[in-house]
Design an enzyme around this catalytic site. Structure first.
Site, PDB file in Angstrom:
ATOM      1  N   GLU A  45       0.780  -1.066  -0.141  1.00 14.65           N
ATOM      2  CA  GLU A  45       0.179   0.180   0.152  1.00 14.65           C
ATOM      3  C   GLU A  45       0.829   1.154  -0.035  1.00 14.65           C
ATOM      4  O   GLU A  45       0.683   2.236  -0.858  1.00 14.65           O
ATOM      5  CB  GLU A  45      -0.819   0.149   1.276  1.00 14.65           C
ATOM      6  CG  GLU A  45      -2.071  -1.334   1.293  1.00 14.65           C
ATOM      7  CD  GLU A  45      -2.847  -1.038   0.190  1.00 14.65           C
ATOM      8  OE1 GLU A  45      -3.013  -0.014  -0.600  1.00 14.65           O
ATOM      9  OE2 GLU A  45      -3.438  -2.153  -0.013  1.00 14.65           O
ATOM     10  N   THR A  46       1.803   1.452   0.848  1.00 17.03           N
ATOM     11  CA  THR A  46       2.562   2.536   1.114  1.00 17.03           C
ATOM     12  C   THR A  46       3.639   2.618  -0.259  1.00 17.03           C
ATOM     13  O   THR A  46       3.762   3.451  -0.912  1.00 17.03           O
ATOM     14  CB  THR A  46       3.569   2.572   2.229  1.00 17.03           C
ATOM     15  OG1 THR A  46       2.714   2.420   3.487  1.00 17.03           O
ATOM     16  CG2 THR A  46       4.390   3.852   2.170  1.00 17.03           C
ATOM     17  N   ARG A  68       8.566 -10.044  -7.263  1.00 12.34           N
ATOM     18  CA  ARG A  68       8.469 -11.536  -7.467  1.00 12.34           C
ATOM     19  C   ARG A  68       7.766 -11.665  -8.777  1.00 12.34           C
ATOM     20  O   ARG A  68       7.765 -12.671  -9.576  1.00 12.34           O
ATOM     21  CB  ARG A  68       7.799 -12.088  -6.637  1.00 12.34           C
ATOM     22  CG  ARG A  68       8.715 -12.354  -5.264  1.00 12.34           C
ATOM     23  CD  ARG A  68       7.886 -13.371  -4.246  1.00 12.34           C
ATOM     24  NE  ARG A  68       8.600 -13.532  -2.968  1.00 12.34           N
ATOM     25  CZ  ARG A  68       8.631 -12.747  -1.996  1.00 12.34           C
ATOM     26  NH1 ARG A  68       7.604 -11.805  -1.962  1.00 12.34           N
ATOM     27  NH2 ARG A  68       9.054 -12.793  -1.046  1.00 12.34           N
ATOM     28  N   GLY A 104       7.389  -5.457   3.930  1.00 12.11           N
ATOM     29  CA  GLY A 104       6.780  -5.925   5.374  1.00 12.11           C
ATOM     30  C   GLY A 104       5.744  -6.821   4.992  1.00 12.11           C
ATOM     31  O   GLY A 104       5.015  -6.890   4.183  1.00 12.11           O
ATOM     32  N   TYR A 154       7.021  -8.301  16.867  1.00  9.69           N
ATOM     33  CA  TYR A 154       6.776  -7.173  15.688  1.00  9.69           C
ATOM     34  C   TYR A 154       7.615  -5.991  15.909  1.00  9.69           C
ATOM     35  O   TYR A 154       8.664  -5.607  15.180  1.00  9.69           O
ATOM     36  CB  TYR A 154       5.308  -6.733  15.442  1.00  9.69           C
ATOM     37  CG  TYR A 154       5.172  -5.832  14.294  1.00  9.69           C
ATOM     38  CD1 TYR A 154       4.886  -6.496  12.953  1.00  9.69           C
ATOM     39  CD2 TYR A 154       5.215  -4.515  14.396  1.00  9.69           C
ATOM     40  CE1 TYR A 154       4.860  -5.684  11.930  1.00  9.69           C
ATOM     41  CE2 TYR A 154       5.335  -3.873  13.350  1.00  9.69           C
ATOM     42  CZ  TYR A 154       4.898  -4.214  12.132  1.00  9.69           C
ATOM     43  OH  TYR A 154       4.690  -3.500  11.055  1.00  9.69           O
ATOM     44  N   LYS A 158      11.475  -4.913  14.283  1.00  9.65           N
ATOM     45  CA  LYS A 158      11.430  -3.636  13.642  1.00  9.65           C
ATOM     46  C   LYS A 158      12.763  -2.786  14.265  1.00  9.65           C
ATOM     47  O   LYS A 158      13.413  -2.229  13.715  1.00  9.65           O
ATOM     48  CB  LYS A 158      10.254  -2.943  13.648  1.00  9.65           C
ATOM     49  CG  LYS A 158       9.171  -3.448  13.037  1.00  9.65           C
ATOM     50  CD  LYS A 158       9.386  -3.077  11.375  1.00  9.65           C
ATOM     51  CE  LYS A 158       8.013  -3.693  10.820  1.00  9.65           C
ATOM     52  NZ  LYS A 158       8.352  -3.600   9.311  1.00  9.65           N
ATOM     53  N   LEU A 181      -2.007   3.078  10.082  1.00  5.78           N
ATOM     54  CA  LEU A 181      -2.008   3.570   8.886  1.00  5.78           C
ATOM     55  C   LEU A 181      -3.444   3.818   8.408  1.00  5.78           C
ATOM     56  O   LEU A 181      -4.218   2.921   8.285  1.00  5.78           O
ATOM     57  CB  LEU A 181      -1.326   2.907   7.830  1.00  5.78           C
ATOM     58  CG  LEU A 181       0.293   2.565   7.911  1.00  5.78           C
ATOM     59  CD1 LEU A 181       0.797   1.733   6.744  1.00  5.78           C
ATOM     60  CD2 LEU A 181       1.097   3.939   7.710  1.00  5.78           C
TER      61      LEU A 181
END
Length: 264
Positions: A45-46, A68, A104, A154, A158, A181
């Site tokens: 999405e980003t 890919r 991600g 998570y 990160k 987001l």
């Protein structure tokens, strides 16, 4: 204090349970440069918004995306390469000034091992190949709450990756840590939708949420200034707002001659 804790938990829920400095001016060293960018994560999405911004920006002369599968996007500046992220080809990284990583996934979608593979192994491989090829800037999307000492997998992963990236010795490394987001995803993420609904209603100051376009605008905008280090959620929003000002002023200036002509 309790409200802040609630928002933090919502951020973690949206990232863990689901799937996947502040001026708008370029620095003196970057105003007249044409940048060549390599991007990993362009199908997210980003990443999609980042790619769109890069292709529209005249200051970007070339964009290489790694993926890919085939890309449906056609653009003279775009060079899409189909790759195996387990064995990224070194030659793909040659002749680039900037690397951007928006890769991600989550534990819910890919399992623990899959999450670590994508968010740590693949990200670090992309960074290492970029550094070896002489890339000067490295921009990476992380997450609010990232901390190598976190009890949550998570945010722990990160944080570990953030620390490694910032210590790799790029001329400029920029780590973006957005909160929840605010985005309408192509796939369903119930926990994230719930967090978005709550924060969209209650988070007026945008301390715990952020429009996804602000993240993409901030990442691309930072190529042209001196931003470095960690940029938190509020700072991402502030940067995106600053970047919009010159665009709005330019649009307003273009309207003036027409108005004068009508008046005469």
């Amino acid at each position: 204090m309790r409200l802040e804790l609630l928002f933090t938990v919502l951020v973690l829920m949206s990232r863990i349970l689901c799937d996947d400095q502040l001026t708008g001016q370029c620095s003196s060293d970057t105003c007249d440069m044409a940048f060549r960018v390599i991007l990993a994560g362009a199908t997210g999405e980003t990443g999609r918004l980042v790619l769109d911004n890069l292709l529209k920006d005249d200051r970007i002369s070339k964009v290489t995306t790694l993926g890919r599968r085939e890309s449906k996007i056609q653009n003279d500046k775009l060079d899409h390469k189909i790759v195996d992220f387990d064995n990224l080809p070194e030659e793909a990284f040659n002749d680039h000034d900037v690397a951007i990583c928006t890769l991600g996934t989550t534990r819910a979608k890919s399992g623990k091992d899959g999450f670590i593979k994508v968010d740590k192994t693949y990200v670090m491989s992309f960074a290492e190949k970029s550094k070896a090829a002489g890339v000067k800037q490295f921009h990476m999307m992380s997450s609010q709450g990232a901390n190598a000492n976190s009890y949550f997998l998570y945010t722990q992963v990160k944080g570990e990756v953030d620390d490694k990236i910032l210590g790799m010795g790029f001329e400029r490394s920029v780590v973006y840590r957005p909160a929840v987001l605010l985005v309408k995803r192509q796939e369903g993420r119930m926990a994230e939708k719930a967090a978005q609904w709550v924060l969209g209603w209650a988070d007026y100051s945008r301390g715990m949420s952020i429009p996804i376009k602000d993240v993409a605008d901030s990442i691309v905008g930072s190529i042209f200034d001196d931003a470095a280090g960690i940029i938190d959620n509020r700072s991402i929003i502030a940067k995106a707002a600053a970047l919009k000002v010159p665009v709005e002023e330019e649009a307003a200036a273009e309207e003036v001659p027409a108005e004068k002509a009508d008046a005469s």
